[in-house]
Design a protein around this motif. Structure first.
Motif, PDB file in Angstrom:
ATOM      1  N   ALA A 181      55.462  28.948  55.378  1.00 52.79           N
ATOM      2  CA  ALA A 181      56.177  29.606  54.285  1.00 52.79           C
ATOM      3  C   ALA A 181      55.289  30.638  53.604  1.00 52.79           C
ATOM      4  CB  ALA A 181      56.665  28.574  53.273  1.00 52.79           C
ATOM      5  N   GLY A 182      54.034  30.274  53.375  1.00 57.74           N
ATOM      6  CA  GLY A 182      53.100  31.200  52.742  1.00 57.74           C
ATOM      7  C   GLY A 182      52.824  32.410  53.608  1.00 57.74           C
ATOM      8  N   ALA A 183      52.669  32.184  54.898  1.00 58.38           N
ATOM      9  CA  ALA A 183      52.405  33.294  55.821  1.00 58.38           C
ATOM     10  C   ALA A 183      53.589  34.244  55.844  1.00 58.38           C
ATOM     11  CB  ALA A 183      52.120  32.763  57.228  1.00 58.38           C
ATOM     12  N   PHE A 184      54.799  33.712  55.912  1.00 49.67           N
ATOM     13  CA  PHE A 184      55.978  34.575  55.947  1.00 49.67           C
ATOM     14  C   PHE A 184      56.146  35.330  54.639  1.00 49.67           C
ATOM     15  CE2 PHE A 184      60.520  35.435  55.453  1.00 49.67           C
ATOM     16  CZ  PHE A 184      60.709  36.257  56.563  1.00 49.67           C
ATOM     17  N   LEU A 185      55.892  34.671  53.527  1.00 54.01           N
ATOM     18  CA  LEU A 185      56.001  35.336  52.236  1.00 54.01           C
ATOM     19  C   LEU A 185      55.039  36.514  52.158  1.00 54.01           C
ATOM     20  CD1 LEU A 185      57.293  35.450  49.464  1.00 54.01           C
ATOM     21  CD2 LEU A 185      55.591  33.823  48.680  1.00 54.01           C
ATOM     22  N   ILE A 239      61.396  37.818  62.338  1.00 50.53           N
ATOM     23  CA  ILE A 239      60.034  37.876  61.799  1.00 50.53           C
ATOM     24  C   ILE A 239      59.579  36.481  61.377  1.00 50.53           C
ATOM     25  CG2 ILE A 239      58.578  38.776  59.935  1.00 50.53           C
ATOM     26  CD1 ILE A 239      60.390  41.316  60.035  1.00 50.53           C
ATOM     27  N   LEU A 240      60.452  35.713  60.737  1.00 55.19           N
ATOM     28  CA  LEU A 240      60.118  34.345  60.337  1.00 55.19           C
ATOM     29  C   LEU A 240      59.789  33.490  61.558  1.00 55.19           C
ATOM     30  CD1 LEU A 240      59.836  32.036  58.308  1.00 55.19           C
ATOM     31  CD2 LEU A 240      62.297  31.731  58.426  1.00 55.19           C
ATOM     32  N   ASP A 241      60.635  33.582  62.582  1.00 56.41           N
ATOM     33  CA  ASP A 241      60.395  32.803  63.793  1.00 56.41           C
ATOM     34  C   ASP A 241      59.084  33.198  64.463  1.00 56.41           C
ATOM     35  OD1 ASP A 241      62.769  31.421  63.416  1.00 56.41           O
ATOM     36  OD2 ASP A 241      63.900  32.641  64.844  1.00 56.41           O
ATOM     37  N   LYS A 242      58.817  34.484  64.543  1.00 56.70           N
ATOM     38  CA  LYS A 242      57.574  34.961  65.166  1.00 56.70           C
ATOM     39  C   LYS A 242      56.367  34.503  64.354  1.00 56.70           C
ATOM     40  CE  LYS A 242      55.244  37.525  68.089  1.00 56.70           C
ATOM     41  NZ  LYS A 242      55.334  37.465  69.535  1.00 56.70           N
ATOM     42  N   SER A 243      56.459  34.624  63.041  1.00 53.89           N
ATOM     43  CA  SER A 243      55.368  34.203  62.159  1.00 53.89           C
ATOM     44  C   SER A 243      55.108  32.705  62.312  1.00 53.89           C
ATOM     45  CB  SER A 243      55.703  34.516  60.701  1.00 53.89           C
ATOM     46  OG  SER A 243      55.879  35.895  60.522  1.00 53.89           O
ATOM     47  N   ALA A 244      56.181  31.933  62.401  1.00 56.22           N
ATOM     48  CA  ALA A 244      56.040  30.484  62.572  1.00 56.22           C
ATOM     49  C   ALA A 244      55.364  30.165  63.902  1.00 56.22           C
ATOM     50  CB  ALA A 244      57.412  29.816  62.502  1.00 56.22           C
ATOM     51  N   ALA A 245      55.795  30.807  64.963  1.00 53.35           N
ATOM     52  CA  ALA A 245      55.211  30.548  66.281  1.00 53.35           C
ATOM     53  C   ALA A 245      53.729  30.890  66.298  1.00 53.35           C
ATOM     54  CB  ALA A 245      55.964  31.336  67.347  1.00 53.35           C
ATOM     55  N   ILE A 246      53.363  32.004  65.690  1.00 51.09           N
ATOM     56  CA  ILE A 246      51.958  32.419  65.647  1.00 51.09           C
ATOM     57  C   ILE A 246      51.138  31.440  64.808  1.00 51.09           C
ATOM     58  CG2 ILE A 246      50.381  34.177  64.727  1.00 51.09           C
ATOM     59  CD1 ILE A 246      52.458  36.284  65.662  1.00 51.09           C
ATOM     60  N   GLU A 247      51.648  31.066  63.643  1.00 48.82           N
ATOM     61  CA  GLU A 247      50.929  30.133  62.770  1.00 48.82           C
ATOM     62  C   GLU A 247      50.745  28.785  63.458  1.00 48.82           C
ATOM     63  OE1 GLU A 247      48.987  28.293  59.632  1.00 48.82           O
ATOM     64  OE2 GLU A 247      49.344  30.427  59.957  1.00 48.82           O
ATOM     65  N   LEU A 248      51.785  28.296  64.088  1.00 47.34           N
ATOM     66  CA  LEU A 248      51.682  27.006  64.763  1.00 47.34           C
ATOM     67  C   LEU A 248      50.746  27.081  65.966  1.00 47.34           C
ATOM     68  CD1 LEU A 248      55.373  25.848  64.408  1.00 47.34           C
ATOM     69  CD2 LEU A 248      53.365  24.860  63.284  1.00 47.34           C
ATOM     70  N   THR A 294      59.611  24.786  62.530  1.00 46.01           N
ATOM     71  CA  THR A 294      60.238  26.006  62.007  1.00 46.01           C
ATOM     72  C   THR A 294      61.531  25.651  61.278  1.00 46.01           C
ATOM     73  OG1 THR A 294      59.259  27.319  63.777  1.00 46.01           O
ATOM     74  CG2 THR A 294      61.121  28.289  62.616  1.00 46.01           C
ATOM     75  N   ALA A 295      62.289  24.729  61.838  1.00 48.10           N
ATOM     76  CA  ALA A 295      63.522  24.277  61.184  1.00 48.10           C
ATOM     77  C   ALA A 295      63.218  23.617  59.839  1.00 48.10           C
ATOM     78  CB  ALA A 295      64.275  23.305  62.092  1.00 48.10           C
ATOM     79  N   ALA A 296      62.108  22.888  59.756  1.00 47.83           N
ATOM     80  CA  ALA A 296      61.732  22.249  58.491  1.00 47.83           C
ATOM     81  C   ALA A 296      61.421  23.299  57.423  1.00 47.83           C
ATOM     82  CB  ALA A 296      60.532  21.327  58.700  1.00 47.83           C
ATOM     83  N   VAL A 297      60.746  24.366  57.817  1.00 48.39           N
ATOM     84  CA  VAL A 297      60.459  25.452  56.866  1.00 48.39           C
ATOM     85  C   VAL A 297      61.761  26.115  56.435  1.00 48.39           C
ATOM     86  CG1 VAL A 297      59.381  27.726  56.587  1.00 48.39           C
ATOM     87  CG2 VAL A 297      58.129  25.878  57.703  1.00 48.39           C
ATOM     88  N   ARG A 298      62.631  26.362  57.394  1.00 51.16           N
ATOM     89  CA  ARG A 298      63.924  26.977  57.066  1.00 51.16           C
ATOM     90  C   ARG A 298      64.718  26.099  56.101  1.00 51.16           C
ATOM     91  NH1 ARG A 298      65.557  31.356  59.534  1.00 51.16           N
ATOM     92  NH2 ARG A 298      64.508  32.039  61.419  1.00 51.16           N
TER      93      ARG A 298
END
Length: 111
Positions: free
Chosen positions: A18-22, A45-54, A69-73
């Motif tokens: 969440a912080g990274a996407f923000l 962008i959110l999905d890509k950011s999540a994949a990179i962070e994970l 990613t679903a949990a963040v959403r």
């Protein structure tokens, strides 16, 4: 012990994602040309950011990436995407995001 780490990692991963996407969406402020970002682009962008962070946390199993990613959403998705939709973006920036493999590359795409 491994499962406990996964559970703890899951909650910190949600905060981290969440912080990274923000931070990424705030980067849109500097994009002066282009057109307003759509919901689909912000979701991408959110999905890509999540994949990179994970991936940086060595989480690469597709099912686990999707779960986290679903949990963040579920927790903050609407808030995060709403800060992105309507911000100025170019097609070139979106293409750059799609090719990015690190958070730093995504940041540069959106500067």
């Amino acid at each position: 012990m491994g499962q406990r780490v996964t559970e703890q990692g899951g909650s910190s991963a949600r905060r981290g994602l969440a912080g990274a996407f923000l931070m990424l969406t705030l980067g849109f402020v500097g994009v002066g040309c282009g057109r307003p970002a759509t919901r689909a682009e912000c979701d991408e962008i959110l999905d890509k950011s999540a994949a990179i962070e994970l991936a940086s946390q060595n989480v690469t199993d597709p099912a686990e990436v999707q779960k986290r990613t679903a949990a963040v959403r579920a927790a903050r998705g609407e808030e995060l995407v709403s800060k992105c939709v309507g911000r100025r973006i170019t097609q070139r920036a979106m293409e750059c995001v799609r090719k990015a493999t690190t958070a730093e590359q995504v940041d540069r795409c959106l500067d």
